[in-house]
Design a protein around this motif. Structure first.
Motif: not given
Length: 297
Positions: A167-182
């Motif tokens: 992120s812009a404030d220097g933090g880090s995060r992990t997103t959930g799973w995106y179902d691209l085939s769906g």
């Protein structure tokens, strides 16, 4: 001068006897007594003989049988129908053409047999000569007729991705799973003319990755590295379109996985299959500047 003088230039009465010095009268084509003889004055007209009339050349109708015989008569010189094509070649060239056709026919039969063994279910021949069949088919003649194969695909494979974002404030995060085939499936449903990208881009990229990597997800050959780059760029572009990152965020890395589930058999079948999904997770890939949409454009 008297008109009846006997001089050389004196005129004579009609029918007067000629004198010794006079020139003889010209004879007609039939002599002096012929029909063309000039008639003297006062002499009764000689009966005219009927002249023979000859018909015109076209006055009589032509005989159809004679015309047919003349048309069917062979030409006096040469063959009216000379040979054409291969028959017109000499014996040496005819043998060459026959050998070339034989080689082509054998090659076609071998190719059809190899493709048939490639798409057919596993049998004794493919068990013993499977390597030779694969060397013949790949990569130019690769077949993917899963819909028409005797044993069609009975699995549902979905490609999913998640990302690590700074992120812009220097933090880090992990997103959930995106179902691209769906997402592609929902875009295709109800669309009479779906795009080629929605139907094949993600699916074919995953098939290429699986075919060029071993069970430990290590690339096999040059195509393995190429397929990895291709799949990574596709998922990065899809995340950007889905607004996975907020303004000021940076996409650091991505991870791809597949979720495979067996298609349930029909109710009338006695076949038993597991309905539990099987996952295949790939390692995290660092996102470079070459993977962003701006670099592709």
């Amino acid at each position: 001068m008297d008109a009846y003088d006997g001089g050389s230039n004196a005129r004579r009465q009609p029918g007067a006897p000629s004198e010794p010095g006079d020139a003889p009268e010209p004879e007609g084509p039939d002599g002096p007594e012929g029909p063309e003889r000039a008639q003297a004055p006062g002499e009764p007209a000689a009966p005219s003989q009927p002249q023979e009339e000859f018909p015109a050349p076209d006055s009589e109708p032509a005989d159809p049988s004679a015309i047919r015989r003349a048309a069917a008569a062979p030409a006096p010189y040469g063959d009216p129908h000379p040979p054409t094509g291969v028959a017109a070649l000499s014996l040496r060239y005819q043998i060459g053409v026959a050998l070339a056709l034989a080689v082509v026919a054998v090659a076609v039969c071998v190719h059809i047999g190899m493709v048939f063994l490639h798409v057919a279910p596993q049998n004794t021949v493919t068990k013993q000569h499977g390597r030779a069949v694969d060397d013949w088919v790949y990569p130019e003649f690769e077949q993917n007729w899963k819909l028409f194969a005797p044993n069609p695909l009975q699995q549902d494979i979905a490609v999913q991705v998640r990302a690590r974002i700074r992120s812009a404030d220097g933090g880090s995060r992990t997103t959930g799973w995106y179902d691209l085939s769906g997402q592609d499936g929902r875009a295709i449903d109800g669309n009479p003319l779906p795009s080629h990208t929605q139907q094949n881009e993600l699916r074919r990229s995953w098939d290429l990755f699986v075919a060029t990597h071993d069970a430990d997800n290590r690339p096999v050959g040059v195509r393995g590295t190429l397929s990895e780059t291709y799949l990574r760029r596709i998922v990065v572009l899809r995340l950007d379109r889905d607004d996975a990152t907020a303004p000021g965020d940076v996409l650091v890395s991505v991870q791809v996985r597949s979720r495979t589930t067996n298609v349930p058999p029909p109710k009338w079948s006695d076949e038993k299959v597991s309905v539990q999904p099987v996952y295949r997770e790939l390692p995290w890939w660092a996102v470079t500047a070459d993977d962003t949409e701006g670099s592709v454009r």
